[in-house]
Design an enzyme around this catalytic site. Structure first.
Site, mmCIF file in Angstrom:
data_model
loop_
_atom_site.group_PDB
_atom_site.id
_atom_site.type_symbol
_atom_site.label_atom_id
_atom_site.label_comp_id
_atom_site.label_asym_id
_atom_site.label_seq_id
_atom_site.Cartn_x
_atom_site.Cartn_y
_atom_site.Cartn_z
ATOM 1 N N GLU A 308 -156.170 47.430 12.963
ATOM 2 C CA GLU A 308 -157.409 46.335 12.971
ATOM 3 C C GLU A 308 -157.097 44.635 13.017
ATOM 4 O O GLU A 308 -158.058 44.138 11.940
ATOM 5 C CB GLU A 308 -158.056 47.477 11.980
ATOM 6 C CG GLU A 308 -158.578 48.356 11.363
ATOM 7 C CD GLU A 308 -159.072 48.432 10.216
ATOM 8 O OE1 GLU A 308 -159.666 47.921 9.441
ATOM 9 O OE2 GLU A 308 -160.255 49.700 10.826
ATOM 10 N N ARG A 351 -159.090 58.785 16.101
ATOM 11 C CA ARG A 351 -157.810 57.863 15.035
ATOM 12 C C ARG A 351 -157.813 59.715 14.453
ATOM 13 O O ARG A 351 -156.587 59.203 13.885
ATOM 14 C CB ARG A 351 -158.789 57.504 13.985
ATOM 15 C CG ARG A 351 -157.640 56.485 13.666
ATOM 16 C CD ARG A 351 -158.620 55.312 12.104
ATOM 17 N NE ARG A 351 -160.457 54.895 13.190
ATOM 18 C CZ ARG A 351 -161.126 55.007 11.929
ATOM 19 N NH1 ARG A 351 -160.353 55.130 11.053
ATOM 20 N NH2 ARG A 351 -162.110 53.935 12.712
ATOM 21 N N ASP A 380 -161.502 58.098 7.512
ATOM 22 C CA ASP A 380 -161.844 55.904 6.901
ATOM 23 C C ASP A 380 -162.016 56.595 5.701
ATOM 24 O O ASP A 380 -163.680 56.520 5.553
ATOM 25 C CB ASP A 380 -161.936 55.308 7.712
ATOM 26 C CG ASP A 380 -161.710 54.184 6.925
ATOM 27 O OD1 ASP A 380 -161.300 54.063 5.574
ATOM 28 O OD2 ASP A 380 -162.376 53.213 7.532
ATOM 29 N N GLU A 402 -153.650 57.413 -1.262
ATOM 30 C CA GLU A 402 -154.597 56.381 -1.730
ATOM 31 C C GLU A 402 -156.195 56.699 -1.204
ATOM 32 O O GLU A 402 -156.678 57.589 -0.435
ATOM 33 C CB GLU A 402 -155.200 55.283 0.036
ATOM 34 C CG GLU A 402 -155.393 53.772 0.194
ATOM 35 C CD GLU A 402 -155.405 53.404 1.188
ATOM 36 O OE1 GLU A 402 -154.360 52.955 1.834
ATOM 37 O OE2 GLU A 402 -156.560 52.489 2.012
ATOM 38 N N GLU A 408 -167.626 52.360 0.012
ATOM 39 C CA GLU A 408 -167.818 51.553 1.029
ATOM 40 C C GLU A 408 -169.013 52.399 2.225
ATOM 41 O O GLU A 408 -169.958 52.130 2.812
ATOM 42 C CB GLU A 408 -166.581 51.379 2.046
ATOM 43 C CG GLU A 408 -167.124 50.993 3.472
ATOM 44 C CD GLU A 408 -165.509 51.013 4.185
ATOM 45 O OE1 GLU A 408 -164.487 51.268 3.425
ATOM 46 O OE2 GLU A 408 -165.982 51.271 5.481
#
Ligand code: GCU
Length: 691
Positions: A308, A351, A380, A402, A408
């Site tokens: 990104e 992805r 994500d 993670e 989000e």
């Protein structure tokens, strides 16, 4: 003066008159705390605050054992205090993992004692907070024998702060709490942040956003460049960080920084940041020396590379091993670690396929002090994803898990969405169902591994934007400490400390919390494996809040004939990245778990599921059910009026109103979108048709 923000779970409300209060007072009015180290200052402060609040009187803090009392609390290592040494087995304490502690009751010269002990100062901090937690939940402490050790050695917060811009990336709680320009001046809020984190065992904070340069910034825009986070590596800022690092140190929390892979050029004025260049190697080594001169217990660097808009080794024809290892060599003499993120982009359009393809071949090549930090799923932080296929398949590499604490894709803290059940699903997942029994949670317990929570607390009074989102920060840390805790246990602890122990309140809040995640999945995905249908917009960081399914046909695989993506042997082969038993399970729509079905398979709209309903009807039904459930949760919350304080009640009630409305927006947009392609009406006539 009382600061103008919430105490979260560290409320320390007074214990009402009664036997419990008497027992607490007898054992804890007098506290004998060892003098020696810096963390013990934090212990003393917390005892003053916590015991003072709960006992309704200031505790008396002693520097030697009190002799004319009925009981006392002793906090210290066996080496520091005889009272402690005679209460425990010193070898057992010495053997505890870093941060471990014991809380036990004993007797000293005829006086009852409550002992909190550990071999490390951080263990004493954690043990003290544990004791206060028990008291806040009104648990008896007169006869306890608790032994605790953290499961994960590193329990980190990735604080996505944009230094100099005053903002948090994906933070939904107002501006940044850190004021980097004003450092080394410290705000009281920093200490309270450290207290919150230490109270649940967090031992490292990465201070700044992984996006250390502003994605999409035009070349030559110097005003914006001045505001980029990579600058924290400049000497002038490193010097400013020392005070903040010392403050965190008092709570057993190490300071880390996100760094830019191009730092040798940006900060150091070199011509290249090629990891295989000797000047670059030397530059990183000198930078690490400088950092450790200023912050001797610095934790290390976190890097987002080749992702990104952030530079990485690919810019220099090198790979991720070269990239991570050059930084690792620089940190090694100081005992620091590189946390290298696996969230990279590459040649794959999907992805999902990228991560395993990039990292699995590199297994065993990373330096000893590199941790590869992997998001729980391959996409994500979606409301539900399969686990990343990297887990369990890089046995020679230290991995970090993670998780996204901040919401989000789960309603951005306007919606209530409790992430703990989702994380439990991840942690309990068996990566090797053929019998070796390696669950995800077992992968993060060895030295060099750990957990990283992407958190977004901000200046809002309630820290997290939504009072109920505090539970995600709490729950993440508790799971990093002990992934065997159940959702119910974590919720119970959190609710009692946060809203008090009235059984009706506890039951109602718990039930609401547990209902939120399934509802969000239903109204924002349709519940059978679709994801990534949010509005993105054209500008970076635009949205991710509203629905925008039309932007992502590549993720949903939608056509006139059906929906879902063939991430299987007929399609892009993603399912085959898993070990054989899992690959087989996912590859066949009959055995693929229904909640992930459309992630792995493109199926006709009228394909029948186990209960006889079609794919499209199931999607419609789940979308509607999710909204109805949210309404029910809202109504449940309303019953708490007058049972908890008005401010928090009203805040959450208003948020639930917004959530119900916005859940309806999602339901309507997605159901119409599915209908537009399927042209199959909802059997219940709820979805508008063309006629
Ligand atoms: C998501 C998120 C970004 C973030 C990225 C990352 O894509 O939207 O804001 O930078 O994850 O994890 O690096």
């Amino acid at each position: 003066m009382q600061p103008d923000y919430d105490d979260c779970w560290l409320r320390y409300d007074e214990v009402p008159d009664g036997d419990l209060r008497e027992s607490y007072r007898r054992l804890c009015t007098h506290a004998y705390v060892a003098e020696e180290s810096r963390e013990l200052g934090a212990v003393r402060e917390e005892l003053r605050r916590g015991l003072g609040g709960m006992l309704g009187r200031d505790p008396h803090l002693w520097q030697h054992p009190p002799r004319t009392v009925d009981g006392f609390l002793a906090v210290g290592t066996p080496g520091d205090m005889d009272v402690v040494a005679q209460a425990v087995d010193e070898d057992e304490i010495a053997d505890l993992d870093e941060g471990g502690y014991v809380i036990t009751t004993s007797e000293w010269e005829g006086i009852d004692t409550l002992v909190v002990t550990a071999s490390s100062d951080s263990g004493l901090v954690y043990g003290t907070f544990h004791l206060l937690r028990l008291m806040a939940a009104r648990e008896p402490v007169a006869d306890v024998d608790i032994v605790e050790e953290p499961a994960s050695p590193d329990r980190l917060i990735n604080h996505w702060d944009n230094p100099f811009r005053g903002s948090m990336e994906r933070g939904y709680a107002g501006q940044s709490i850190f004021d980097f320009e004003r450092l080394p001046d410290l705000r009281e809020r920093y200490r309270d942040y450290a207290r919150l984190l230490a109270s649940v065992g967090i031992n490292g904070v990465i201070l700044n956003n992984v996006n250390t340069q502003i994605p999409g910034r035009e070349e030559g825009n110097e005003a914006m460049e001045e505001l980029e986070g990579w600058r924290l590596l400049e000497t002038r800022y490193l010097e400013k960080l020392t005070g903040l690092a010392s403050l965190f140190r008092r709570y057993g929390i190490q300071t880390y920084l996100s760094v830019n892979f191009g730092a040798p050029e940006k900060v150091g004025d070199l011509d290249t940041s090629d990891p295989n260049d000797s000047e670059v190697e030397q530059w990183w080594a000198q930078k690490a020396d400088e950092v450790y001169d200023l912050i001797p217990d610095f934790g290390g660097f976190l890097v987002k590379a080749d992702s990104e808009g952030q530079p990485g080794p690919y810019n220099y024809d090198a790979d991720h091993v070269d990239g991570a290892n050059v930084l690792a060599r620089a940190l090694e003499p100081h005992g620091g670690r590189v946390w290298w993120r696996a969230f990279v982009y590459g040649s794959h359009k999907d992805r999902a396929v990228q991560q395993y393809d990039t990292f699995e071949p590199l297994d065993g090549e990373f330096h000893d002090n590199v941790t590869v930090q992997v998001k729980n799923g391959p996409i994500d932080f979606q409301p539900r994803e399969p686990i990343s296929p990297v887990f369990g398949q890089m046995p020679e590499t230290d991995l970090g898990l993670e998780l996204q604490i901040t919401g989000e894709y789960t309603g951005q803290h306007v919606h209530a969405c409790y992430h703990v059940p989702m994380w439990k699903e991840v942690l309990e997942f068996d990566t090797d169902p053929e019998g070796h029994g390696k669950r995800v949670k077992d992968l993060f317990t060895d030295e060099g591994t750990g957990m990283a929570g992407v958190g977004g607390p901000g200046e809002d009074r309630n820290w997290t934007g939504h009072y109920l989102a505090q539970a995600n920060l709490y729950g993440y840390a508790r799971l990093a400490w002990d992934p065997d805790l159940t959702t119910a246990e974590i919720t119970d602890e959190w609710v009692k400390q946060t809203f008090g122990t009235d059984p009706d309140v506890v039951e109602t809040v718990t039930e609401i919390m547990h209902g939120t995640w399934p509802a969000v999945i239903d109204y924002s995905t349709g519940g059978i494996g679709l994801m990534h249908m949010m509005y993105n917009g054209s500008a970076y960081l635009e949205n991710h809040y509203d629905p925008g399914p039309e932007e992502w046909p590549g993720y949903t695989g939608i056509t006139e004939d059906g929906i879902g993506k063939d991430r299987n042997s007929k399609g892009n082969g993603y399912a085959q990245q898993y070990p054989e038993a899992l690959a087989e399970m996912y590859d066949d729509p009959e055995s693929c778990p229904e909640e992930l079905l459309l992630f792995f398979h493109h199926l006709p709209w009228d394909h029948e599921l186990d209960d006889g309903r079609t794919v499209v009807q199931t999607l419609y039904d789940n979308l509607y059910a999710g909204v109805e459930e949210t309404q029910r949760l809202r109504d449940e919350w309303r019953t708490l009026e007058g049972e908890i304080d008005d401010e928090r009640w009203r805040h959450v009630a208003e948020r639930f109103d917004e959530q119900v409305e916005h859940a309806g927006v999602w339901r309507d947009r997605l159901s119409e979108y599915f209908y537009e392609h399927a042209e199959i009406p909802d059997e219940q006539g709820r979805v508008p048709t063309d006629d």
